[in-house]
Motif scaffolding. Structure first.
Motif, PDB file in Angstrom:
ATOM      1  N   GLU A  22       1.686   9.222  -6.228  1.00 40.45           N
ATOM      2  CA  GLU A  22       2.253  10.558  -6.059  1.00 40.45           C
ATOM      3  C   GLU A  22       3.259  10.876  -7.163  1.00 40.45           C
ATOM      4  OE1 GLU A  22       3.828  10.580  -2.088  1.00 40.45           O
ATOM      5  OE2 GLU A  22       1.835  10.753  -1.186  1.00 40.45           O
ATOM      6  N   ARG A  23       4.069   9.903  -7.534  1.00 36.92           N
ATOM      7  CA  ARG A  23       5.051  10.088  -8.608  1.00 36.92           C
ATOM      8  C   ARG A  23       4.347  10.403  -9.922  1.00 36.92           C
ATOM      9  NH1 ARG A  23       7.249   7.966 -12.904  1.00 36.92           N
ATOM     10  NH2 ARG A  23       5.925   6.146 -12.889  1.00 36.92           N
ATOM     11  N   GLU A  24       3.280   9.650 -10.221  1.00 36.89           N
ATOM     12  CA  GLU A  24       2.535   9.883 -11.461  1.00 36.89           C
ATOM     13  C   GLU A  24       1.941  11.297 -11.485  1.00 36.89           C
ATOM     14  OE1 GLU A  24      -0.322   6.708 -11.849  1.00 36.89           O
ATOM     15  OE2 GLU A  24       1.243   5.203 -12.085  1.00 36.89           O
ATOM     16  N   HIS A  25       1.421  11.748 -10.348  1.00 33.35           N
ATOM     17  CA  HIS A  25       0.859  13.089 -10.274  1.00 33.35           C
ATOM     18  C   HIS A  25       1.944  14.151 -10.484  1.00 33.35           C
ATOM     19  CE1 HIS A  25      -2.632  11.032  -8.694  1.00 33.35           C
ATOM     20  NE2 HIS A  25      -3.325  12.166  -8.759  1.00 33.35           N
ATOM     21  N   LEU A  26       3.096  13.943  -9.870  1.00 31.40           N
ATOM     22  CA  LEU A  26       4.192  14.904 -10.029  1.00 31.40           C
ATOM     23  C   LEU A  26       4.695  14.951 -11.475  1.00 31.40           C
ATOM     24  CD1 LEU A  26       6.225  14.293  -6.759  1.00 31.40           C
ATOM     25  CD2 LEU A  26       4.964  16.371  -7.392  1.00 31.40           C
ATOM     26  N   VAL A  27       4.838  13.799 -12.089  1.00 32.22           N
ATOM     27  CA  VAL A  27       5.286  13.748 -13.482  1.00 32.22           C
ATOM     28  C   VAL A  27       4.273  14.473 -14.366  1.00 32.22           C
ATOM     29  CG1 VAL A  27       5.659  12.211 -15.465  1.00 32.22           C
ATOM     30  CG2 VAL A  27       6.721  11.701 -13.240  1.00 32.22           C
ATOM     31  N   GLY A  28       2.996  14.216 -14.127  1.00 32.39           N
ATOM     32  CA  GLY A  28       1.956  14.897 -14.894  1.00 32.39           C
ATOM     33  C   GLY A  28       1.999  16.396 -14.695  1.00 32.39           C
ATOM     34  N   TYR A  29       2.212  16.822 -13.495  1.00 27.61           N
ATOM     35  CA  TYR A  29       2.289  18.257 -13.192  1.00 27.61           C
ATOM     36  C   TYR A  29       3.486  18.887 -13.892  1.00 27.61           C
ATOM     37  CZ  TYR A  29       2.910  22.532 -10.495  1.00 27.61           C
ATOM     38  OH  TYR A  29       3.062  23.841 -10.127  1.00 27.61           O
ATOM     39  N   ILE A  30       4.612  18.235 -13.829  1.00 28.39           N
ATOM     40  CA  ILE A  30       5.825  18.768 -14.445  1.00 28.39           C
ATOM     41  C   ILE A  30       5.672  18.831 -15.975  1.00 28.39           C
ATOM     42  CG2 ILE A  30       8.270  18.268 -14.932  1.00 28.39           C
ATOM     43  CD1 ILE A  30       8.373  17.167 -12.006  1.00 28.39           C
ATOM     44  N   GLN A  31       5.078  17.808 -16.551  1.00 27.18           N
ATOM     45  CA  GLN A  31       4.925  17.782 -18.008  1.00 27.18           C
ATOM     46  C   GLN A  31       3.910  18.818 -18.493  1.00 27.18           C
ATOM     47  OE1 GLN A  31       4.030  13.634 -18.769  1.00 27.18           O
ATOM     48  NE2 GLN A  31       6.190  13.086 -18.849  1.00 27.18           N
ATOM     49  N   GLN A  32       2.990  19.240 -17.652  1.00 26.16           N
ATOM     50  CA  GLN A  32       2.006  20.245 -18.029  1.00 26.16           C
ATOM     51  C   GLN A  32       2.506  21.657 -17.833  1.00 26.16           C
ATOM     52  OE1 GLN A  32      -1.563  19.404 -15.856  1.00 26.16           O
ATOM     53  NE2 GLN A  32      -1.989  17.520 -16.984  1.00 26.16           N
ATOM     54  N   SER A  33       3.595  21.830 -17.112  1.00 30.29           N
ATOM     55  CA  SER A  33       4.132  23.171 -16.838  1.00 30.29           C
ATOM     56  C   SER A  33       4.673  23.775 -18.120  1.00 30.29           C
ATOM     57  CB  SER A  33       5.249  23.090 -15.787  1.00 30.29           C
ATOM     58  OG  SER A  33       4.714  22.646 -14.566  1.00 30.29           O
ATOM     59  N   SER A  78       0.834  -1.204   0.000  1.00 28.65           N
ATOM     60  CA  SER A  78       0.000   0.000   0.000  1.00 28.65           C
ATOM     61  C   SER A  78       0.870   1.256   0.000  1.00 28.65           C
ATOM     62  CB  SER A  78      -0.964   0.007   1.183  1.00 28.65           C
ATOM     63  OG  SER A  78      -0.302   0.289   2.389  1.00 28.65           O
ATOM     64  N   ALA A  79       1.980   1.230   0.726  1.00 27.86           N
ATOM     65  CA  ALA A  79       2.886   2.376   0.741  1.00 27.86           C
ATOM     66  C   ALA A  79       3.508   2.586  -0.633  1.00 27.86           C
ATOM     67  CB  ALA A  79       3.979   2.175   1.791  1.00 27.86           C
ATOM     68  N   ILE A  80       3.882   1.518  -1.295  1.00 29.35           N
ATOM     69  CA  ILE A  80       4.446   1.614  -2.645  1.00 29.35           C
ATOM     70  C   ILE A  80       3.405   2.168  -3.615  1.00 29.35           C
ATOM     71  CG2 ILE A  80       5.290   0.245  -4.603  1.00 29.35           C
ATOM     72  CD1 ILE A  80       6.686  -1.547  -2.467  1.00 29.35           C
ATOM     73  N   ASP A  81       2.157   1.706  -3.486  1.00 31.43           N
ATOM     74  CA  ASP A  81       1.083   2.199  -4.356  1.00 31.43           C
ATOM     75  C   ASP A  81       0.878   3.702  -4.177  1.00 31.43           C
ATOM     76  OD1 ASP A  81       0.723  -0.381  -5.285  1.00 31.43           O
ATOM     77  OD2 ASP A  81      -1.112  -0.749  -4.125  1.00 31.43           O
ATOM     78  N   VAL A  82       0.911   4.171  -2.926  1.00 30.67           N
ATOM     79  CA  VAL A  82       0.761   5.605  -2.660  1.00 30.67           C
ATOM     80  C   VAL A  82       1.912   6.386  -3.283  1.00 30.67           C
ATOM     81  CG1 VAL A  82       0.809   7.356  -0.831  1.00 30.67           C
ATOM     82  CG2 VAL A  82      -0.658   5.344  -0.591  1.00 30.67           C
ATOM     83  N   LEU A  83       3.136   5.892  -3.107  1.00 26.48           N
ATOM     84  CA  LEU A  83       4.300   6.572  -3.694  1.00 26.48           C
ATOM     85  C   LEU A  83       4.225   6.600  -5.219  1.00 26.48           C
ATOM     86  CD1 LEU A  83       7.162   5.204  -1.416  1.00 26.48           C
ATOM     87  CD2 LEU A  83       6.243   7.537  -1.472  1.00 26.48           C
ATOM     88  N   GLU A  84       3.793   5.510  -5.809  1.00 25.74           N
ATOM     89  CA  GLU A  84       3.663   5.449  -7.270  1.00 25.74           C
ATOM     90  C   GLU A  84       2.610   6.449  -7.760  1.00 25.74           C
ATOM     91  OE1 GLU A  84       4.270   4.495 -11.185  1.00 25.74           O
ATOM     92  OE2 GLU A  84       5.509   3.976  -9.461  1.00 25.74           O
TER      93      GLU A  84
END
Length: 144
Positions: free
Chosen positions: A132-143, A124-130
């Motif tokens: 969060e990573r996907e959200h950050l990557v999406g945010y960075i790519q949209q900037s 579950s901790a790995i799933d949460v980190l994954e």
């Protein structure tokens, strides 16, 4: 994340054995279901104890092969830590790490409601980190 989220994904099935079940029969159950522990329960709903592969190995070393005919009540852990479905996963991970056990029964309204393993908690901790990573990557790519 809460324990109920883990149970929603993995299900609430719990392997239980009666206190009089032999260690041999316990080992058969653990092997058939590919699990590391079973809750000891006289009625399938209460938690009378918990017994794990580790309990068997330690007692087998002390008592030898005669242990296989003994009831699980002789080797189970009778004082069982439990949690509720609303418990926070990070808190449960800390409890499991601190007390060095790998299985934690989930109890709701005095009845067995599921079980979580350290593997479930880590996943579950790995799933949460994954996520969060996907959200950050999406945010960075949209900037811009």
């Amino acid at each position: 994340m809460r324990i109920r989220d883990i149970l929603r994904n993995k299900g609430d099935a719990v392997a239980t054995v009666a206190p009089g079940t032999t260690v041999r029969d316990l080992l058969e159950l653990l092997s058939e279901r590919n699990i590391g522990a079973a809750v000891v329960s006289a009625d399938g709903a209460s938690v009378d104890g918990i017994v794990s592969e580790r309990d068997v190995v330690r007692r087998l070393h002390e008592r030898g092969a005669d242990l296989l005919a003994a009831p699980v009540s002789e080797i189970m852990t009778a004082r069982v830590e439990t949690c509720g479905p609303d418990a926070v996963v990070d808190d449960v991970r800390g409890i499991m790490t601190e007390h060095r056990f790998r299985h934690l029964p989930v109890v709701q309204d005095g009845r067995l409601a599921g079980i979580v393993s350290i593997g479930d908690v880590v996943k579950s901790a790995i799933d949460v980190l994954e996520s969060e990573r996907e959200h950050l990557v999406g945010y960075i790519q949209q900037s811009p």
